[in-house]
Write a protein that holds these residues in place. Structure first.
Motif, PDB file in Angstrom:
ATOM      1  N   SER A 159     -12.880   5.388  -3.558  1.00 35.89           N
ATOM      2  CA  SER A 159     -12.687   6.637  -2.812  1.00 35.89           C
ATOM      3  C   SER A 159     -14.026   7.209  -2.374  1.00 35.89           C
ATOM      4  CB  SER A 159     -11.978   7.673  -3.674  1.00 35.89           C
ATOM      5  OG  SER A 159     -10.651   7.302  -3.858  1.00 35.89           O
TER       6      SER A 159
ATOM      7  N   THR B 205      -0.672   4.285  -2.481  1.00 40.42           N
ATOM      8  CA  THR B 205      -2.094   4.391  -2.174  1.00 40.42           C
ATOM      9  C   THR B 205      -2.330   4.640  -0.687  1.00 40.42           C
ATOM     10  OG1 THR B 205      -2.056   1.995  -2.205  1.00 40.42           O
ATOM     11  CG2 THR B 205      -3.053   3.075  -4.072  1.00 40.42           C
TER      12      THR B 205
ATOM     13  N   PHE C 247      -2.547   4.373  -7.490  1.00 40.80           N
ATOM     14  CA  PHE C 247      -3.862   3.745  -7.505  1.00 40.80           C
ATOM     15  C   PHE C 247      -3.682   2.244  -7.426  1.00 40.80           C
ATOM     16  CE2 PHE C 247      -4.554   7.833  -9.427  1.00 40.80           C
ATOM     17  CZ  PHE C 247      -5.672   8.245  -8.748  1.00 40.80           C
ATOM     18  N   TYR C 248      -4.750   1.558  -7.043  1.00 35.88           N
ATOM     19  CA  TYR C 248      -4.670   0.101  -6.993  1.00 35.88           C
ATOM     20  C   TYR C 248      -4.554  -0.424  -8.411  1.00 35.88           C
ATOM     21  CZ  TYR C 248      -5.911   0.772  -2.203  1.00 35.88           C
ATOM     22  OH  TYR C 248      -5.884   1.178  -0.903  1.00 35.88           O
TER      23      TYR C 248
ATOM     24  N   ASN D  14     -11.358   2.541  -8.895  1.00 36.42           N
ATOM     25  CA  ASN D  14     -10.577   3.300  -7.923  1.00 36.42           C
ATOM     26  C   ASN D  14     -11.361   4.506  -7.421  1.00 36.42           C
ATOM     27  OD1 ASN D  14      -7.754   2.538  -7.165  1.00 36.42           O
ATOM     28  ND2 ASN D  14      -7.607   2.187  -9.362  1.00 36.42           N
TER      29      ASN D  14
ATOM     30  N   GLU E 112       0.845  -1.192   0.000  1.00 36.64           N
ATOM     31  CA  GLU E 112       0.000   0.000   0.000  1.00 36.64           C
ATOM     32  C   GLU E 112       0.887   1.250   0.000  1.00 36.64           C
ATOM     33  OE1 GLU E 112      -3.834   0.771  -0.261  1.00 36.64           O
ATOM     34  OE2 GLU E 112      -3.637  -1.004   0.968  1.00 36.64           O
TER      35      GLU E 112
ATOM     36  N   ASP F 279     -10.047  11.865  -8.491  1.00 37.09           N
ATOM     37  CA  ASP F 279     -10.145  11.194  -7.198  1.00 37.09           C
ATOM     38  C   ASP F 279     -10.328  12.198  -6.068  1.00 37.09           C
ATOM     39  OD1 ASP F 279      -9.767   8.708  -5.619  1.00 37.09           O
ATOM     40  OD2 ASP F 279      -8.093   9.850  -4.821  1.00 37.09           O
TER      41      ASP F 279
ATOM     42  N   ARG G  17      -3.033   8.237  -0.009  1.00 40.66           N
ATOM     43  CA  ARG G  17      -4.346   8.616  -0.531  1.00 40.66           C
ATOM     44  C   ARG G  17      -5.445   8.103   0.414  1.00 40.66           C
ATOM     45  NH1 ARG G  17      -7.475   7.038  -4.674  1.00 40.66           N
ATOM     46  NH2 ARG G  17      -6.369   5.089  -4.864  1.00 40.66           N
TER      47      ARG G  17
END
Lengths: 324, 343
Positions: free
Chosen positions: B102, A110, B89-90, B98, A105, B149, A113
């Motif tokens: 969020s 991420t 981002f994933y 994504n 992560e 996002d 975020r």
């Protein structure tokens, strides 16, 4: 100016955790890693069942008592029993599900975020742990049901009420045991920057505790209470008790001991039984409640290991800088 | 100024021996675009993290919309969108997924997530790649998805950390238009931290120059330029057909500090303590040099930045950081200039 969003301000506290949990769970279930470990455990389960059936039904068996339960703990000359396999390979599942929980992560950018969203920071860790624990529960339940179902089909044995209870207790114990390793993996995922380092650290601890702990334990016991010479006879009990105590540091040993007690009603005591204590005892198996009482400390220790591991990861994570 | 939406008072953060942020005071009005400019390691990111409650200040307070960033981070993070410098981002989720995630983290109902994600993808021009996995995105695409996002939660304040890093010029232009629009059309307050001056100066209402944890200058760009001039720093850039002759003449003129030829053909840079444009034109006429171009520098950010930075470097070395190797500030300034020119 656009209209303010009503949803965001009325967001409940739990929504972040729930959303994260759902995502983590679907990540796990969709990952190749999960499929791989599940397939491995499935193959191993099938093999151990086959081994147990051949051993128990191939030759002469001295007793037919709790035959269904004995399938779980009986191996053959070439293959381990289901309980042994779970004790040895279960940790791998726990490690697989947790070793990259936080560091990936972080490395993919991420984490920051996530941390910038209106959720508590601990929700991130909670969700990851809960999702991992859920997957472990699913794996153990699926393997257990598969084993029971296949055993019933193959042997025609129908488990009795007590046997079912014992199997359920054994599966719960297994889930807690694997969660210990999940907690360990999560700690390392917080501490180590790279997922590979975390995985290696976990795996080395797993191998050490599973394979070498018994050597270390007997070494320590022999050093403290030597068994040679005259005093060796006097030291025998102390030596054994120390070895047992050191062995029990390892969750692998704890689990093996507890699993044997739960699955084998004829195990009446874990530890040293003196002749005087054994004399006059009625030779019969223990009722379920008594077996449970015997392994209760094991279960508590493992549950507290899970909590301690999780708490350590939690404290470390809360103090860490979020930035990459 | 209106009632400030971002209010920072005496904010201080120390990492071991290093003072990352040193008694920072700053107020940002609603709807303003504020540029926090400074070299790497100036404490910009630390400041933004403290605004989000992700790092605890050692002393001082930061508040957004009247909410304390350290004590009520959850309330603050509902109102503030943060775009980190290398947004991630994933990789296994699509761009749309994504965004949806969020939205869910912000407690939006699924239909609302879907609606917003669709609208925002359209707005940042990412609809075409919305259903591709984010792992396949380029840097520029990630940045655009990052803006979408941030907007998922419909924030009143947006904090962007180095938004232009690693994006091509065309992408930067689009990004700047978008950021300006977020401020003008939506009325959002935007705080941009950056070391890339040219891009940022086009869209900022005010800038703050941040060096070694201190805000050494703060205000609209024009005002900062005038401030410099009133301190006796005038910079002219001119092009002539006979640079050698003119440079010689200028060096004889009173008030001129230096007049040197630039790398380009016929280019001259003149630094003076007063406005010499009148004399310069007369001088050029006298010597028979044709003035092809004449430009007053110093009004743009790079010059302002450089000057303030050099000033700050000097005073720092003398007073506050005796242990620092002398001239470190200047070396940094030079490195900075190189970077600016390359960009």
């Amino acid at each position: 100016m656009p209209r303010r969003c009503a949803g965001a301000s009325s967001a409940r506290e739990g929504t972040g955790l729930a959303a994260l949990y759902r995502k983590e769970l679907s990540d796990h279930l969709n990952s190749k890693r999960f499929l791989l470990i599940f397939a491995l455990l499935l193959v191993v389960t099938t093999a151990s069942l086959g081994g147990a059936v051949t051993t128990l039904f191939g030759g002469s068996t001295e007793s037919t008592e709790f035959l269904f339960l004995r399938l779980f703990t009986t191996g053959s000359s070439s293959i381990y029993s289901f309980a042994t396999f779970l004790a040895f390979l279960g940790p791998l599942a726990g490690i697989t599900l947790g070793f990259d929980a936080v560091n990936t992560e972080r490395s993919q950018g991420t984490l920051i975020r996530l941390a910038a969203q209106p959720i508590y920071r601990d929700a991130i860790l909670n969700a990851k742990f809960l999702a991992g624990a859920t997957v472990i529960g699913l794996i153990v339940a699926a393997l257990g049901l598969y084993f029971c179902g296949a055993a019933m089909l193959l042997t025609g044995l129908v488990p009795g009420g007590e046997e079912i209870l014992r199997v359920i207790a054994f599966l719960l114990l297994s889930a807690v045991y694997i969660c210990v390793w999940l907690a360990l993996a999560v700690i390392f995922s917080v501490v180590c920057r790279h997922a590979a380092t975390a995985a290696l650290a976990c795996i080395s601890i797993w191998l050490f505790l599973s394979l070498f702990m018994s050597l270390v334990a007997s070494g320590i016991a022999n050093a403290v209470y030597p068994l040679s010479g005259m005093e060796g006879i006097l030291n025998m009990v102390d030596n054994y008790e120390l070895e047992l105590a050191v062995n029990r540091i390892s969750p692998y040993y704890l689990y093996s001991e507890a699993a044997t007690t739960i699955l084998n009603p004829s195990v009446r005591s874990i530890g040293v039984v003196t002749m005087s204590a054994a004399s006059g005892a009625v030779a019969s198996s223990l009722p379920f409640a008594q077996s449970l009482l015997l392994v209760w400390p094991h279960l508590v220790v493992m549950a507290s290991l899970v909590l301690a591991g999780f708490a350590a990861a939690y404290i470390r994570f809360m103090r860490q800088e979020i930035r990459a | 100024m209106e009632e400030a939406i971002v209010r920072i008072q005496g904010l201080t953060k120390r990492y071991g021996q290093v003072l990352a942020v040193d008694h920072l005071d700053l107020e940002i009005a609603p709807g303003e675009v504020f540029g926090l400019l400074g070299p790497n390691g100036a404490g910009k990111t630390t400041t933004t993290l403290m605004l989000l409650g992700l790092t605890e200040p050692d002393s001082g307070t930061a508040a957004i919309d009247g909410r304390d960033c350290t004590r009520q981070p959850l309330l603050v993070k509902r109102e503030v969108g943060y775009l980190p410098d290398s947004v991630g981002f994933y990789p296994d989720l699509t761009g749309r997924e994504n965004l949806r995630f969020s939205g869910a983290l912000n407690g939006l109902p699924p239909e609302e997530c879907e609606r917003r994600a669709e609208a925002l993808l359209e707005r940042v021009g990412m609809t075409y790649a919305a259903d591709r996995k984010a792992g396949t995105y380029s840097r520029g695409m990630k940045q655009r998805l990052g803006i979408a996002d941030v907007l998922m939660k419909d924030p009143r304040v947006i904090i962007m950390d180095e938004p232009t890093l690693g994006i091509d010029p065309e992408g930067i232009r689009e990004l700047m238009t978008l950021i300006r629009e977020l401020s003008v059309r939506d009325g959002r307050t935007i705080l941009i931290s950056s070391h890339q001056l040219y891009q940022v100066q086009q869209i900022c209402d005010r800038v703050g120059i941040f060096v070694r944890g201190r805000l050494i200058a703060c205000g609209p760009i024009g005002q900062l330029g005038r401030q410099l001039q009133s301190e006796g720093r005038y910079l002219l850039e001119l092009r002539t057909d006979r640079p050698g002759t003119l440079a010689e003449a200028l060096n004889g003129l009173e008030g001129v500090r230096t007049a040197e030829q630039g790398a380009e053909e016929g280019l001259l840079r003149v630094e003076s303590v007063r406005d010499i444009r009148r004399e310069l034109t007369m001088l050029a006429a006298e010597r028979g040099c044709a003035l092809l171009e004449l430009r007053q520098r110093g009004g743009d950010l790079e010059e302002i930045y450089r000057n303030y930075f050099e000033k700050a470097g000097d005073s720092h070395d003398d007073a506050d950081h005796p242990a620092d190797p002398a001239g470190k500030g200047r070396a940094l300034a030079a490195a900075l200039r190189r970077r600016i020119f390359r960009a």
